[in-house]
Design an enzyme around this catalytic site. Structure first.
Site, mmCIF file in Angstrom:
data_model
loop_
_atom_site.group_PDB
_atom_site.id
_atom_site.type_symbol
_atom_site.label_atom_id
_atom_site.label_comp_id
_atom_site.label_asym_id
_atom_site.label_seq_id
_atom_site.Cartn_x
_atom_site.Cartn_y
_atom_site.Cartn_z
ATOM 1 N N ASN A 10 16.178 24.324 -16.458
ATOM 2 C CA ASN A 10 15.684 25.026 -17.560
ATOM 3 C C ASN A 10 14.994 24.021 -18.212
ATOM 4 O O ASN A 10 14.971 23.356 -19.433
ATOM 5 C CB ASN A 10 17.079 25.699 -18.246
ATOM 6 C CG ASN A 10 16.776 26.219 -19.998
ATOM 7 O OD1 ASN A 10 15.453 26.741 -20.095
ATOM 8 N ND2 ASN A 10 17.554 26.765 -20.204
ATOM 9 N N TRP A 11 13.631 24.274 -18.963
ATOM 10 C CA TRP A 11 12.957 23.491 -19.553
ATOM 11 C C TRP A 11 13.008 23.800 -21.018
ATOM 12 O O TRP A 11 11.845 22.906 -21.789
ATOM 13 C CB TRP A 11 11.126 22.993 -18.805
ATOM 14 C CG TRP A 11 10.778 22.948 -17.409
ATOM 15 C CD1 TRP A 11 12.309 21.520 -16.939
ATOM 16 C CD2 TRP A 11 10.056 22.647 -16.853
ATOM 17 N NE1 TRP A 11 11.471 21.923 -15.731
ATOM 18 C CE2 TRP A 11 10.276 21.448 -15.310
ATOM 19 C CE3 TRP A 11 8.687 22.737 -16.714
ATOM 20 C CZ2 TRP A 11 9.195 21.421 -14.320
ATOM 21 C CZ3 TRP A 11 7.585 22.588 -16.264
ATOM 22 C CH2 TRP A 11 7.960 21.786 -14.488
ATOM 23 N N LYS A 12 12.783 24.744 -21.114
ATOM 24 C CA LYS A 12 13.523 25.552 -22.773
ATOM 25 C C LYS A 12 11.534 25.541 -22.802
ATOM 26 O O LYS A 12 10.758 25.648 -22.658
ATOM 27 C CB LYS A 12 14.052 24.880 -23.848
ATOM 28 C CG LYS A 12 15.681 25.099 -23.182
ATOM 29 C CD LYS A 12 16.481 23.977 -23.969
ATOM 30 C CE LYS A 12 17.670 23.968 -22.820
ATOM 31 N NZ LYS A 12 18.857 23.954 -23.895
ATOM 32 N N HIS A 102 20.915 32.913 -22.218
ATOM 33 C CA HIS A 102 20.796 32.011 -22.555
ATOM 34 C C HIS A 102 20.672 32.066 -24.214
ATOM 35 O O HIS A 102 21.197 32.971 -25.236
ATOM 36 C CB HIS A 102 19.752 31.089 -22.880
ATOM 37 C CG HIS A 102 20.349 29.022 -22.567
ATOM 38 N ND1 HIS A 102 19.754 29.253 -23.590
ATOM 39 C CD2 HIS A 102 20.382 28.497 -21.884
ATOM 40 C CE1 HIS A 102 20.895 27.906 -23.570
ATOM 41 N NE2 HIS A 102 20.919 27.577 -22.381
ATOM 42 N N GLU A 104 20.955 29.915 -26.142
ATOM 43 C CA GLU A 104 19.296 30.325 -27.730
ATOM 44 C C GLU A 104 19.382 31.552 -27.367
ATOM 45 O O GLU A 104 18.696 31.726 -29.288
ATOM 46 C CB GLU A 104 18.790 28.942 -26.993
ATOM 47 C CG GLU A 104 19.198 27.993 -26.805
ATOM 48 C CD GLU A 104 18.995 26.439 -26.373
ATOM 49 O OE1 GLU A 104 17.621 27.275 -25.301
ATOM 50 O OE2 GLU A 104 19.310 25.631 -26.497
ATOM 51 N N GLU A 174 28.027 28.014 -19.828
ATOM 52 C CA GLU A 174 27.219 27.171 -20.976
ATOM 53 C C GLU A 174 27.812 26.365 -22.020
ATOM 54 O O GLU A 174 27.502 27.617 -23.380
ATOM 55 C CB GLU A 174 26.044 27.421 -20.947
ATOM 56 C CG GLU A 174 25.163 27.181 -19.476
ATOM 57 C CD GLU A 174 23.587 26.469 -19.943
ATOM 58 O OE1 GLU A 174 22.890 25.802 -19.328
ATOM 59 O OE2 GLU A 174 22.875 27.645 -21.186
ATOM 60 N N GLY A 180 22.758 20.591 -24.920
ATOM 61 C CA GLY A 180 22.208 18.824 -26.096
ATOM 62 C C GLY A 180 22.746 18.312 -26.966
ATOM 63 O O GLY A 180 22.091 17.942 -28.023
ATOM 64 N N SER A 220 24.486 19.665 -20.824
ATOM 65 C CA SER A 220 24.264 18.346 -20.698
ATOM 66 C C SER A 220 24.839 17.335 -19.569
ATOM 67 O O SER A 220 25.457 16.579 -19.889
ATOM 68 C CB SER A 220 25.577 16.938 -22.188
ATOM 69 O OG SER A 220 25.038 17.480 -23.407
ATOM 70 N N GLY A 241 19.164 20.932 -18.963
ATOM 71 C CA GLY A 241 18.272 21.270 -19.989
ATOM 72 C C GLY A 241 17.696 19.852 -20.317
ATOM 73 O O GLY A 241 17.054 19.428 -19.542
ATOM 74 N N GLY A 242 17.986 18.967 -20.492
ATOM 75 C CA GLY A 242 17.244 18.032 -21.027
ATOM 76 C C GLY A 242 17.174 16.704 -19.837
ATOM 77 O O GLY A 242 15.641 16.802 -19.876
HETATM 78 P P1 13P Z 1 21.346 19.985 -21.555
HETATM 79 O O1 13P Z 1 21.476 19.740 -20.402
HETATM 80 O O2 13P Z 1 20.261 19.852 -22.838
HETATM 81 O O3 13P Z 1 22.598 19.665 -22.741
HETATM 82 O O4 13P Z 1 21.076 22.147 -21.734
HETATM 83 C C1 13P Z 1 21.757 22.995 -21.256
HETATM 84 C C2 13P Z 1 21.513 24.502 -21.321
HETATM 85 O O5 13P Z 1 21.139 24.602 -22.508
HETATM 86 C C3 13P Z 1 20.564 24.246 -20.612
HETATM 87 O O6 13P Z 1 20.328 25.879 -20.001
#
Ligand code: 13P
Length: 258
Positions: A10-12, A102, A104, A174, A180, A220, A241-242
């Site tokens: 997920n590149w956000k 998600h 967010e 999640e 994050g 993470s 994510g990251g």
């Molecule tokens: P991180 O891997 O950066 O913690 O993000 C997880 C995430 O929200 C994937 O959708």
């Protein structure tokens, strides 16, 4: 039943078009020597404006090892919904999966369980796969309501879906406090919650459906956490994510799930 693992990035809200092309090509380069059949289902989810570019890079390569997802959609087919993208539009851009619910989006953009359910229905009606996110906040975990909260999110997200649609869907657990933050959820605890989710699906449908649905862990995930996570009985992969933002670390996670 053996479920095919899934590793989704997920590149956000990152990566302009050229960066999306470079990252897509970089991932494919890293996976070049891997046998396609041995790979997990590898998915990347760029932001809307980079979907076209990433899809073109995937098609130009033609290796078929990496698939495309969107990070959100709207549930209506078309109409006066300024700023939204329908499932059909995302399918037209090459998406085969769409992430919904998600944390967010729930937190910053008011996405509700009811919207997640409507989105899941529209996605499945177009023949795409929803990646349905759920997860508890730190306050909920500390209050001891994690399982109740997750079970409620899943029950509402799946409302009125058929067993065959649910069997091909993907859920991502999640925990919000792990996103994050570098604080990965202990893999045995993540596995416990994911097994609980599978049990909820079994209660709503049947054992076959519960055995078929893929349930991922997210929060993470890093190259050095994936092997232990994949060794758990019920964790079918990761939503990253990251660590999905560089080809090297994402490819290491993909290889860690083989
Ligand atoms: P991180 O891997 O950066 O913690 O993000 C997880 C995430 O929200 C994937 O959708």
């Amino acid at each position: 039943m053996s479920r095919k693992p899934v590793i989704a990035g997920n590149w956000k809200m990152h990566n302009l078009q050229q960066a999306a092309i470079d990252l897509t090509n970089g991932i494919m380069q890293e996976l070049k020597s891997e046998d396609k059949n041995a790979l997990p289902e590898v998915i990347i989810a760029p932001t809307f404006t980079s979907l076209y570019a990433a899809n073109k890079a995937l098609r130009d390569c033609g290796c078929g090892k990496v698939r495309l997802a969107a990070q959100n959609c709207y549930f209506e087919e078309k109409g006066a919904f300024t700023g939204e993208c329908s499932v059909q539009m995302l399918k037209d851009t090459g998406c085969e999966y769409i992430i919904i619910g998600h944390s967010e989006r729930r937190e910053y953009f008011g996405e509700t369980d009811e919207m997640v359910n409507k989105k899941a229905k529209s996605i499945l009606a177009e023949g795409l796969v929803p990646i349905i996110c759920c997860g508890e906040s730190l306050a909920q975990r500390e209050a001891g309501v994690t399982d109740y909260h997750i079970a409620s999110q899943i029950t509402k997200a799946l409302r009125d879906l058929s067993a065959s649609d649910v069997a091909k869907s993907i859920i991502a657990y999640e925990p919000i406090w792990a996103i994050g933050t570098g604080k990965t959820c202990d893999s045995t605890e993540a596995n416990r919650v994911i097994a609980m989710i599978r049990n909820v699906v079994k209660g709503l449908y049947d054992a076959n459906t519960a055995d078929s649905i893929r349930i991922l862990y997210g929060g993470s995930v890093k190259p050095n956490t994936i092997k232990e996570q994949m060794a758990q009985s019920d964790i079918d992969g990761a939503l990253v994510g990251g660590a999905s933002l560089t080809a090297d670390s994402f490819a290491q996670i993909v290889k860690g799930a083989m």
